[in-house]
Scaffold this motif. Structure first.
Motif, short mmCIF file in Angstrom:
data_model
loop_
_atom_site.label_atom_id
_atom_site.label_comp_id
_atom_site.label_asym_id
_atom_site.label_seq_id
_atom_site.Cartn_x
_atom_site.Cartn_y
_atom_site.Cartn_z
N UNK A 47 36.64 34.35 78.17
CA UNK A 47 36.86 34.35 79.60
C UNK A 47 35.59 33.90 80.32
N UNK A 48 35.68 32.85 81.14
CA UNK A 48 36.88 32.02 81.33
C UNK A 48 37.12 31.10 80.15
N UNK A 49 38.39 30.73 79.94
CA UNK A 49 38.77 29.89 78.82
C UNK A 49 38.32 28.45 79.05
N UNK A 50 37.96 27.77 77.96
CA UNK A 50 37.57 26.37 78.06
C UNK A 50 38.04 25.63 76.82
N UNK A 51 38.49 24.42 77.00
CA UNK A 51 38.93 23.60 75.87
C UNK A 51 38.17 22.29 75.75
N UNK A 52 37.46 21.90 76.80
CA UNK A 52 36.74 20.63 76.78
C UNK A 52 35.53 20.71 77.70
N UNK A 53 34.48 19.97 77.33
CA UNK A 53 33.27 19.91 78.17
C UNK A 53 33.00 18.44 78.46
N UNK A 54 32.98 18.03 79.73
CA UNK A 54 32.74 16.62 80.05
C UNK A 54 31.30 16.22 79.75
N UNK A 55 31.07 14.93 79.67
CA UNK A 55 29.71 14.42 79.47
C UNK A 55 28.80 14.93 80.57
N UNK A 56 27.67 15.48 80.17
CA UNK A 56 26.73 16.02 81.14
C UNK A 56 27.18 17.31 81.78
N UNK A 57 28.24 17.92 81.26
CA UNK A 57 28.81 19.10 81.87
C UNK A 57 28.48 20.40 81.14
N UNK A 58 28.91 21.50 81.74
CA UNK A 58 28.60 22.84 81.25
C UNK A 58 29.88 23.65 81.08
N UNK A 59 29.88 24.57 80.14
CA UNK A 59 30.91 25.60 80.03
C UNK A 59 30.21 26.93 79.88
N UNK A 60 30.62 27.90 80.66
CA UNK A 60 30.04 29.24 80.61
C UNK A 60 31.14 30.24 80.34
N UNK A 61 30.88 31.16 79.43
CA UNK A 61 31.88 32.19 79.11
C UNK A 61 31.17 33.49 78.76
N UNK A 62 31.92 34.57 78.84
CA UNK A 62 31.39 35.88 78.48
C UNK A 62 31.73 36.19 77.03
N UNK A 63 30.71 36.54 76.25
CA UNK A 63 30.93 36.84 74.84
C UNK A 63 31.75 38.11 74.68
N UNK A 64 32.76 38.04 73.83
CA UNK A 64 33.59 39.23 73.57
C UNK A 64 33.14 39.96 72.32
N UNK A 65 32.12 39.45 71.62
CA UNK A 65 31.64 40.14 70.42
C UNK A 65 30.52 41.12 70.76
N UNK A 66 30.02 41.03 72.00
CA UNK A 66 28.91 41.89 72.38
C UNK A 66 27.59 41.33 71.89
N UNK A 67 26.58 41.33 72.75
CA UNK A 67 25.27 40.81 72.38
C UNK A 67 24.22 41.89 72.63
N UNK A 68 23.35 42.10 71.66
CA UNK A 68 22.33 43.13 71.78
C UNK A 68 20.99 42.58 72.22
N UNK A 69 20.06 43.49 72.47
CA UNK A 69 18.71 43.07 72.88
C UNK A 69 18.04 42.22 71.81
N UNK A 70 18.35 42.48 70.56
CA UNK A 70 17.92 41.64 69.45
C UNK A 70 19.17 41.15 68.75
N UNK A 71 19.45 39.85 68.86
CA UNK A 71 20.74 39.34 68.38
C UNK A 71 20.67 37.82 68.24
N UNK A 72 21.81 37.23 67.94
CA UNK A 72 21.94 35.78 67.80
C UNK A 72 23.29 35.35 68.34
N UNK A 73 23.39 34.08 68.66
CA UNK A 73 24.67 33.43 68.92
C UNK A 73 24.73 32.17 68.06
N UNK A 74 25.80 32.03 67.28
CA UNK A 74 26.03 30.84 66.48
C UNK A 74 27.27 30.13 67.02
#
Length: 485
Positions: A47-74
């Motif tokens: 959320x919000x859902x995204x299926x495509x990112x245009x050239x030079x564009x951005x997609x922002x979403x909220x992680x549903x796996x939870x992110x900690x103070x020491x963590x990673x995103x792959x």
């Protein structure tokens, strides 16, 4: 595609940026954090859902796996390939971590979050300043069949009076997992010596212990073999085309040739063979034989005990040092007791070669003559228990001597003192975010590449162990950071 901004301060927000020239479909792409119990989540179901990112564009979403103070995103594509990742040691209440420059640079602490827009990078800390804690960026990928990372051995303490790394605190993993598997070393590790090409700073030369040489170039932020030279590296041999040099260190000479040190012949690994081999990188073919070869084995009888472990403690690194630096700094020739005069050695070329001995951390200085003979200029003590790599850095006007975990992952920069002797000047640790491994190679880009007072520094991991199985660094050999100009 890049992970461009992220925060774990409660909103757990991730921003993706498409720096390409066409739209990218990301509906089937997934992301996951460092908790191996978590299942990857698709971008389209977030959320919000995204299926495509245009050239030079951005997609922002909220992680549903939870992110900690020491963590990673792959970030993983629909085929399971890791596209990008970021790891942070601590996040806390910072607004966000953002790439600077937008879409391409290192991660820095943002003054204000800019999700959905270009990163402002205003007031970001890092690059050696501020209070930022470093982050290890990138990594991931599969451990391929036959690629077996090796845990580090021989870890020792950090010498006293060692200073903190003076460059940026962030480090990026800059190779593909198991990228250096070969027919003589299928385990994929053993990338050791590194050297930037002074004539072409976009080229990084690398030696693999089991007699292979690589010409590396940057592609999408990673160092990969230059396919126009060899996509799989070139196998090197001793003079006459025989044997398998235990290639450890390398340097680029004043003539543009590659000089490689070998401790032994891997086909006879209980017998030392401390040699320096000169290769012409313009030579054609998939294998290389030396233009010249200089054998110094007889100078180190302590290594000839019949033990493969002792035979493996010879020439670990080598650095080409130009005559112009030695004369300008008043180096005293130990053979004459007077100021060094290059003209007294007409066959040696335009500089001397400083070979590092792993046995005791000493440097051995040689003039390599064009007739196959050599001149020995004596021994220099570095103050280190071992030497793993040697490089002359024109930017700092110092000879940098590297030791791995044996000496607490440190680099000692050597200078010529007022008496004309080469002595230790200052010692630095690695950036704190890096693993404590057998990091045997170290190279600093020429000053001509400087941007905003910094340039690239690269390390190589002899065992590709990183932080161990399951970590983003497991299976990788190359790390890049920044060093002051």
């Amino acid at each position: 595609m890049r992970i461009n901004e992220v925060t774990s301060n409660g909103s757990d927000t991730v921003e993706l940026y498409n720096g390409g020239t066409s739209a990218v479909s990301v509906g089937a792409w997934r992301y996951v954090d460092s908790d191996t119990s978590h299942s990857p989540v698709s971008v389209s179901s977030s959320s919000p859902s995204a299926t495509s990112i245009p050239a030079g564009g951005y997609v922002t979403f909220n992680s549903t796996v939870g992110l900690g103070d020491t963590d990673s995103v792959f970030l993983v594509d629909s085929s399971g390939n890791t596209i990008d990742s970021v790891t942070w040691v601590t996040d806390g209440a910072k607004p966000s971590d953002e790439r600077c420059a937008n879409g391409t640079g290192w991660f820095r602490t943002a003054t204000t979050a800019t999700f959905g827009n270009a990163n402002s990078c205003s007031g970001s800390t890092g690059g050696g300043g501020g209070t930022q804690t470093g982050r290890l960026l990138g990594g991931g990928g599969s451990i391929t069949s036959g690629c077996a990372p090796e845990a580090p051995s021989g870890t020792g303490s950090t010498p006293t009076d060692t200073l903190a790394w003076p460059g940026g605190l962030d480090v990026t993993i800059t190779d593909n997992a198991c990228a250096f598997t070969t027919s003589t070393g299928a385990e994929g590790r053993d990338l050791s010596g590194l050297a930037f090409d002074p004539a072409n700073p976009s080229v990084l030369w690398a030696a693999k212990n089991k007699n292979w040489l690589y010409k590396l170039v940057k592609s999408n932020g990673k160092w990969i073999p230059d396919a126009t030279w060899s996509a799989t590296g070139k196998q090197i041999h001793f003079a006459g085309g025989s044997g398998e040099p235990d290639s450890e260190g390398l340097t680029v000479g004043g003539n543009g040739h590659i000089y490689v040190t070998s401790e032994r012949d891997n086909t006879k690994n209980t017998v030392p063979k401390d040699t320096i081999l000169e290769f012409d990188p313009a030579a054609t073919g998939s294998t290389l034989t030396p233009v010249h070869q200089w054998d110094m084995t007889s100078q180190f009888p302590q290594l000839n005990t019949g033990s493969k472990d002792d035979a493996n403690l010879g020439f670990e690194g080598v650095g080409y040092v130009p005559d112009s630096w030695l004369t300008a700094n008043g180096w005293v020739d130990p053979l004459t007791g007077a100021a060094y005069d290059p003209a007294s050695y007409p066959l040696h070329g335009s500089g001397l070669f400083f070979a590092g001995l792993e046995w005791d951390g000493s440097l051995h200085v040689y003039g390599l003559n064009s007739d196959g003979t050599f001149t020995t200029f004596g021994t220099i003590m570095t103050g280190k228990a071992s030497v793993m790599d040697v490089t002359f850095d024109a930017g700092t006007q110092r000879i940098a001597v590297t030791c791995d975990n044996t000496c607490g992952e440190t680099h000692t920069f050597m200078k010529v003192n007022a008496s004309g002797a080469i002595v230790p000047d200052v010692t630095y640790t690695n950036p704190a975010v890096m693993p404590t491994d057998n990091l045997e190679g170290f190279a600093v880009a020429p000053a001509s590449t400087c941007v905003n007072g910094f340039r690239e520094a690269v390390w190589s991991d002899d065992g590709i162990y990183g932080f161990g199985s399951g970590s983003s660094s497991y299976g990788h050999a190359l790390y890049s950071g920044t060093f002051p100009c």
